[in-house]
Enzyme design. Structure first.
Site, mmCIF file in Angstrom:
data_model
loop_
_atom_site.group_PDB
_atom_site.id
_atom_site.type_symbol
_atom_site.label_atom_id
_atom_site.label_comp_id
_atom_site.label_asym_id
_atom_site.label_seq_id
_atom_site.Cartn_x
_atom_site.Cartn_y
_atom_site.Cartn_z
ATOM 1 N N ASP A 95 -24.922 38.040 -23.448
ATOM 2 C CA ASP A 95 -24.024 37.726 -24.556
ATOM 3 C C ASP A 95 -22.906 36.825 -24.072
ATOM 4 O OD1 ASP A 95 -25.368 39.277 -26.472
ATOM 5 O OD2 ASP A 95 -24.259 41.082 -25.958
ATOM 6 N N ASP A 113 -28.342 36.819 -31.929
ATOM 7 C CA ASP A 113 -27.672 37.679 -32.909
ATOM 8 C C ASP A 113 -27.345 36.895 -34.173
ATOM 9 O OD1 ASP A 113 -27.750 39.636 -30.930
ATOM 10 O OD2 ASP A 113 -25.704 39.224 -30.253
#
Length: 174
Positions: free
Chosen positions: A116, A138
């Site tokens: 991330d 995402d």
């Protein structure tokens, strides 16, 4: 046939964008000290590894998360195969979700965590609420869900979604 090729192309492009972004951002952020502000107080890049799901839930349960991802991806794929090709926005939304889920699944299998790097700092700045750090996959999942919702709210007509019963019955009889 062209519609299916477009969906395969969309999937491949989105998966490439996700994996490429993760691969390019990591060395950049390592060089930048792990943090780079894009828009001060709004959006920044910050390297994180997440061995859980959203907001770190199910942390350390990679086997379960991999199994859930595989089941969801398979169910969405089967749904695409079994439905008519008419509702394009619905189908592109599902393909977008599959690409995002696949990008994070590949991370889980290859690294044991999801990479991330998108820090939505405006949540902390404006609302004094910390928010999860995410990635392009995402965003693809969120955009796919929004595409499906837009289709269902504004474009869906009864009879739009039909199952390929005849095609399946012919396939089974061979």
């Amino acid at each position: 046939m062209i519609a299916i090729l477009l969906e395969v192309g969309l999937f491949a492009l989105l998966l490439f964008i996700d994996l490429f972004s993760k691969g390019m951002i990591e060395p950049f952020l390592n060089h930048a000290g792990g943090h780079y502000s894009l828009i001060e107080g709004v959006l920044s890049l910050e390297w994180h590894t997440n061995d859980g799901a959203s907001f770190g839930t199910f942390s350390g349960m990679q086997g379960l998360l991999i199994a859930i991802s595989v089941i969801v991806i398979a169910a969405l794929f089967v749904g695409l195969v079994l439905t008519d090709e008419k509702p394009r926005l619905l189908r592109y939304g599902v393909v977008t979700i599959i690409a995002g889920a696949m990008g994070n699944l590949i991370d889980r299998i290859a690294f044991g965590y999801v990479r991330d790097f998108i820090d939505y700092t405006f949540f902390q700045t404006w609302f004094n609420v910390p928010f999860a750090v995410g990635n392009i996959a995402d965003i693809f999942c969120l955009v796919g869900v929004l595409m499906i919702l837009i289709y269902l709210l504004f474009e869906y007509r009864e009879g739009d979604i039909s199952w390929r019963h005849k095609r399946l019955l012919l396939w089974r009889s061979k």
